[in-house]
Design a protein around this motif. Structure first.
Motif, PDB file in Angstrom:
ATOM      1  N   THR A  20      -8.548 -13.306  62.559  1.00 13.36           N
ATOM      2  CA  THR A  20      -8.764 -14.619  63.156  1.00 13.36           C
ATOM      3  C   THR A  20      -8.741 -15.661  62.048  1.00 13.36           C
ATOM      4  O   THR A  20      -9.546 -15.611  61.121  1.00 13.36           O
ATOM      5  CB  THR A  20     -10.104 -14.680  63.906  1.00 13.36           C
ATOM      6  OG1 THR A  20     -10.116 -13.680  64.935  1.00 13.36           O
ATOM      7  CG2 THR A  20     -10.299 -16.042  64.547  1.00 13.36           C
TER       8      THR A  20
ATOM      9  N   LEU B 161      -5.953 -19.332  70.052  1.00 13.89           N
ATOM     10  CA  LEU B 161      -7.204 -19.168  70.792  1.00 13.89           C
ATOM     11  C   LEU B 161      -7.728 -20.491  71.315  1.00 13.89           C
ATOM     12  O   LEU B 161      -8.637 -20.506  72.146  1.00 13.89           O
ATOM     13  CB  LEU B 161      -8.262 -18.521  69.890  1.00 13.89           C
ATOM     14  CG  LEU B 161      -7.951 -17.117  69.368  1.00 13.89           C
ATOM     15  CD1 LEU B 161      -9.084 -16.637  68.468  1.00 13.89           C
ATOM     16  CD2 LEU B 161      -7.727 -16.147  70.504  1.00 13.89           C
TER      17      LEU B 161
ATOM     18  N   THR C 299     -12.318 -23.146  68.891  1.00 17.11           N
ATOM     19  CA  THR C 299     -13.329 -22.094  68.767  1.00 17.11           C
ATOM     20  C   THR C 299     -14.640 -22.612  68.195  1.00 17.11           C
ATOM     21  O   THR C 299     -15.621 -21.871  68.140  1.00 17.11           O
ATOM     22  CB  THR C 299     -12.813 -20.959  67.862  1.00 17.11           C
ATOM     23  OG1 THR C 299     -12.487 -21.497  66.572  1.00 17.11           O
ATOM     24  CG2 THR C 299     -11.579 -20.307  68.460  1.00 17.11           C
TER      25      THR C 299
ATOM     26  N   GLY D  82      -8.588 -21.747  66.475  1.00 20.10           N
ATOM     27  CA  GLY D  82      -8.487 -20.340  66.106  1.00 20.10           C
ATOM     28  C   GLY D  82      -7.115 -19.773  66.400  1.00 20.10           C
ATOM     29  O   GLY D  82      -6.537 -20.029  67.461  1.00 20.10           O
TER      30      GLY D  82
ATOM     31  N   GLN E  47      -5.160 -15.967  66.260  1.00 20.88           N
ATOM     32  CA  GLN E  47      -5.492 -14.544  66.167  1.00 20.88           C
ATOM     33  C   GLN E  47      -4.231 -13.696  66.160  1.00 20.88           C
ATOM     34  O   GLN E  47      -3.270 -13.977  66.873  1.00 20.88           O
ATOM     35  CB  GLN E  47      -6.389 -14.128  67.334  1.00 20.88           C
ATOM     36  CG  GLN E  47      -7.002 -12.742  67.194  1.00 20.88           C
ATOM     37  CD  GLN E  47      -7.987 -12.466  68.312  1.00 20.88           C
ATOM     38  OE1 GLN E  47      -7.616 -12.013  69.393  1.00 20.88           O
ATOM     39  NE2 GLN E  47      -9.260 -12.762  68.071  1.00 20.88           N
TER      40      GLN E  47
END
Length: 331
Positions: A222, A264, A267, A277, A279
């Motif tokens: 991440t 993401l 975050t 984020g 990942q």
């Protein structure tokens, strides 16, 4: 006093007669047949023990080769599959080779110990010793040793289990509960780790209740990207994701990718900043390298975007530091 010949010396051509004629020793002549029989049996025991040990060593060597090689015949493929499952299934070639060598060496040591002990007991029986008290004494000594050195025995048994199950190996980054770091050496009694600050830890295998290995299999990476609170979040996310995907498709990391980078979203939110984020899933050994490469690529892309459009300044604000603290760095 005249020494009379034993009765067995009257048998022409017998070993007893030959010993009597050449030595004149009554006891030696009368027991020559028993001595010869015992000697022959002892030689047979030694020869059989050597043959059994050789065959077992050969089988172990064959088993370890089957667990590494891919060119086994069709008839041996089921056995090869079983060997790989027992000695290194699911590992890469280098790791599997290291593990099979360690397990093969362990099996050879156990084989030699068992064969030598059995042969020694049989030889003592041939020499006329009553092996029942010996076996009884060995059993009692074993029980006393088990009680007196139970921690040592537990360490060895745990070390054997760790080796067979391949819980970790030299070079792996692990967390053993009581210590964490990079594995420097693994023995049947202890595991040696080097912590991040250089400290060498010696951990008894019997004291390891859990093992966290971050160097095996896949690792989820991440990448946090911190930008100003009022920045264009969508544009920053698009640039960061494109850079991460570019790193993933580069020759350096293409073979290590398990799952492509995904966004993401937001975050984290802090005073003056927002954290995005990204990942991705990579092979465990490439985790740190991939993380550094993505950070470098994202920073370069952000700097280039700011030069092309001064309003696209994705640098987070510099926070005021307290006394004795370093100023917060930029993303």
């Amino acid at each position: 006093m005249e020494i009379t010949a034993p009765d067995c010396a009257a048998q022409a051509g017998s070993l007893c007669q030959w010993v009597w004629d050449n030595t004149g020793a009554d006891v030696l002549a009368r027991n020559s047949d028993a001595f010869a029989s015992a000697a022959i049996h002892i030689v047979l025991i030694v020869v059989i023990a050597l043959v059994v040990r050789f065959l077992l060593y050969r089988a172990i060597n064959r088993l370890t080769r089957l667990s590494i090689r891919d060119d086994a015949s069709t008839a041996l493929r089921p056995f090869q599959a079983g060997a790989r499952l027992a000695l290194g299934g699911g590992l890469n070639a280098d790791r599997r080779a290291q593990r099979t060598q360690a397990v093969g060496s362990l099996l050879k040591s156990i084989t030699s110990f068992v064969v030598i002990c059995v042969a020694a007991v049989l030889i003592l029986a041939e020499l006329g010793f009553d092996i029942a008290p010996i076996l009884t004494s060995a059993g009692i000594a074993g029980v006393a040793l088990a009680f007196g050195a139970q921690n040592l025995v537990r360490d060895f048994l745990a070390g054997i289990s760790m080796t067979l199950e391949d819980q970790y190996g030299v070079g792996d980054t692990v967390d053993l509960g009581s210590a964490s770091g990079t594995v420097v050496a693994v023995s049947l009694r202890t595991t040696t780790l080097r912590a991040g600050d250089g400290t060498i830890w010696h951990v008894r295998n019997g004291e390891v209740l859990r093992v966290g290995n971050s160097s095996q299999g896949h690792a989820v990476v991440t990448v946090p990207v911190t930008i100003p609170y009022d920045a264009d979040t969508d544009r920053a996310a698009t640039i960061a994701l494109q850079q991460a995907q570019g790193v993933a498709q580069s020759p350096e990391f293409e073979a290590a990718m398990v799952a492509e980078p995904t966004l993401l979203g937001i975050t984290g939110v802090a005073p003056g900043t927002i954290t995005l984020g990204i990942q991705a899933t990579v092979l465990a050994g490439e985790k740190d390298g991939f993380l550094r490469a993505v950070r470098s690529a994202v920073r370069t892309a952000f700097e280039r975007a700011r030069q092309e459009d001064p309003s696209a300044d994705f640098r987070p604000p510099v926070l005021l530091a307290g006394p004795g603290d370093d100023a917060a760095g930029r993303a």
